[in-house]
Enzyme design. Structure first.
Site, PDB file in Angstrom:
ATOM      1  N   ASP A  52       0.646  -1.469   0.132  1.00 26.41           N
ATOM      2  CA  ASP A  52       0.163  -0.091   0.034  1.00 26.41           C
ATOM      3  C   ASP A  52       0.953   1.312  -0.075  1.00 26.41           C
ATOM      4  OD1 ASP A  52      -1.915   2.015   0.244  1.00 26.41           O
ATOM      5  OD2 ASP A  52      -3.595   0.150   0.541  1.00 26.41           O
ATOM      6  N   HIS A  57       1.584   2.138  -3.473  1.00 30.80           N
ATOM      7  CA  HIS A  57       0.077   2.647  -4.106  1.00 30.80           C
ATOM      8  C   HIS A  57       1.093   3.851  -4.168  1.00 30.80           C
ATOM      9  CE1 HIS A  57      -3.281  -0.185  -2.917  1.00 30.80           C
ATOM     10  NE2 HIS A  57      -2.485  -0.861  -3.427  1.00 30.80           N
TER      11      HIS A  57
END
Length: 490
Positions: free
Chosen positions: A279, A313
């Site tokens: 992430d 991300h």
């Protein structure tokens, strides 16, 4: 002028110099002297924690983990203690859920019942984890897995390993974990603060690997932190935080597998670190919505430099939980390779908070999946545009941010800016930025934006689009205003 006033003025280098690094007494304790056995089988939970407690009670010092395979439950840090993992030391945290008590904590910016982190500390002074050893959170025992991130073979292997396939594209370690969100959110909505009703859903309330709250004088220097159940490193409400020469690793598919979430912290240095996570990699936060605004502690006086991100991300991210504000931040000399987004600023209505005085320079990016640079106030909102609503304390504000000497080769979008109609992005400056991408620059609900010596090599026309913007300026190397780019290379 005081030191705090001086650094508040944003002078280059001032933030970094203000951070205090803890120093420890010259006393050494070995976990083996307290019964620890590095065979990968013996539980060392008691031995590790007794060693830390004895060290702290003796006035502080260093607790050494020698090379070996060390199985343990949660390690509870103590004030004035440096935990040092020697080269060859692999600390693996137990997969026995019963070893992890539930605690009243905070997650994703809100009060929450959570599982105690494998490395845990609260209200401590001068703590450190050092050395070239490895801390593995055994995150596969806690994490759900999304089917769309697996190929057929991988998915079949996960399902056949046990656990629970919910039929909706998610595998869970237990059936109770799959039910956890609905049940625990209902308990919280009812104001249930007793921990026992949450106990059956403990696996859903999976822990961050390292959680330090309200600590002053934090040093992470040298170790590898990997395979967390949720976020990896989460300092919250801490002051004087130094994270250097650290490697953070999570599987690319790990749900909520953030690298570092610096949350409502003041005076922090992050440098010479490597991230490869599932992430956001390096993320600044400060609470969510009304709770975050009520606590009102910004993340501020932060320096991030000489870091490399391989997957995540976002390489460097602000938000989306930023309701207490983020300010006085310097990011420089970082490299992002293959991240979903490069520089990522995100929020949405309801957050409130102010993000300002952020300086980014000398960032190099390659093969970015989505946007090289993105400011988006529509986080987790599918609609493209929103109607104007009245400005309130719930309105997020992003302003006075400068990005310079930054380069990207390969991205879907070059620079994507999208504010809110009632609160445009304000006073963003891009200087000596070169981006090669499928799409060029998009500006929506933005004002007082300066592109100085910006080069966009876009594959598709037009290279620049805007909607509901004002005072957007393109300035050349000679200081003269230039025509808005409309062709593939501008």
């Amino acid at each position: 002028m005081t030191k705090q006033q001086h650094i508040g003025a944003g002078e280059a280098g001032g933030y970094e110099e203000a951070v205090r690094i803890p120093v420890f007494p010259d006393k050494t304790f070995y976990v083996t002297d307290f019964g620890a056995v590095g065979d990968g089988v013996t539980s060392n939970t008691r031995a590790f924690n007794v060693a830390l407690e004895v060290c702290s009670s003796a006035g502080g010092g260093t607790v050494v983990i020698p090379k070996g395979l060390w199985l343990t439950g949660p390690i509870q840090m103590r004030s004035k203690v440096r935990l040092h993992a020697e080269r060859g030391a692999l600390v693996t945290f137990s997969r026995n859920f019963d070893e992890y008590p539930l605690i009243r904590s905070n997650y994703e910016g809100l009060k929450a019942m959570r599982v105690m982190p494998p490395i845990y500390g609260e209200n401590l002074t001068d703590i450190a984890i050092t050395g070239p050893g490895i801390f593995d959170g055994s995150g596969e025992a806690w994490r759900p897995v999304k089917k769309f991130k697996m190929n057929d073979r991988q998915w079949k292997e996960i399902v056949s390993s046990g656990g629970f396939d919910d039929g909706n594209g998610m595998w869970w370690p237990t059936k109770e974990a799959s039910e956890g969100r609905q049940v625990t959110e209902a308990l919280q909505a009812e104001g249930v603060t007793d921990l026992s009703p949450y106990e059956p859903y403990k696996v859903y309330l999976r822990p961050v690997l390292l959680g330090f709250t309200s600590c002053n004088g934090v040093l992470l220097d040298g170790p590898t932190f990997q395979n967390s159940g949720s976020w990896c490193l989460h300092p919250r409400l801490c002051e004087h935080v130094t994270i250097r020469h650290v490697t953070v690793r999570n599987p690319w598919h790990s749900v909520n597998g953030d690298g570092l979430d610096l949350d409502s912290c003041r005076y922090a240095n992050i440098h010479d670190c490597s991230f490869d996570v599932g992430d956001d990699a390096i993320c600044l936060k400060s609470g969510k919505n009304e709770q975050g605004r009520r606590i009102g502690v910004p993340t501020e006086y932060v320096t991030i430099r000489d870091c490399t991100v391989y997957h995540g991300h976002g390489g460097f991210t602000v938000g989306s939980e930023m309701s207490g504000g983020v300010r006085h931040v310097e990011v420089r000399d970082c490299t992002f390779i293959g991240t979903d987004n490069g520089l990522r600023f995100k929020s949405t209505r309801g957050r409130g908070g102010v993000v300002e005085d952020i300086r980014v320079s000398n960032v190099w990016m390659k093969d970015i999946v989505h946007s090289a640079i993105v400011f988006d106030m529509y986080y987790e909102i599918r609609q493209e545009y929103a109607e104007m609503v009245p400005v309130s304390e719930e309105t997020p504000i992003f302003r006075n941010i400068r990005i310079q000497d930054t380069y990207c080769t390969g991205a879907k979008k070059g620079i994507f800016l999208r504010g809110l109609p009632e609160m445009p992005l304000d006073r963003l400056t891009f200087e000596r930025v070169t981006v090669s991408a499928d799409e060029g620059i998009t500006c929506i609900d933005a004002q007082q934006i300066v592109f100085r010596e910006v080069q966009v090599h876009a594959k598709s026309l037009p290279a620049y689009t805007e909607r509901s913007c004002s005072d957007i300026r393109f300035i050349g190397a000679d200081g003269e205003e230039v025509r808005v780019p409309q062709h593939p290379t501008a």
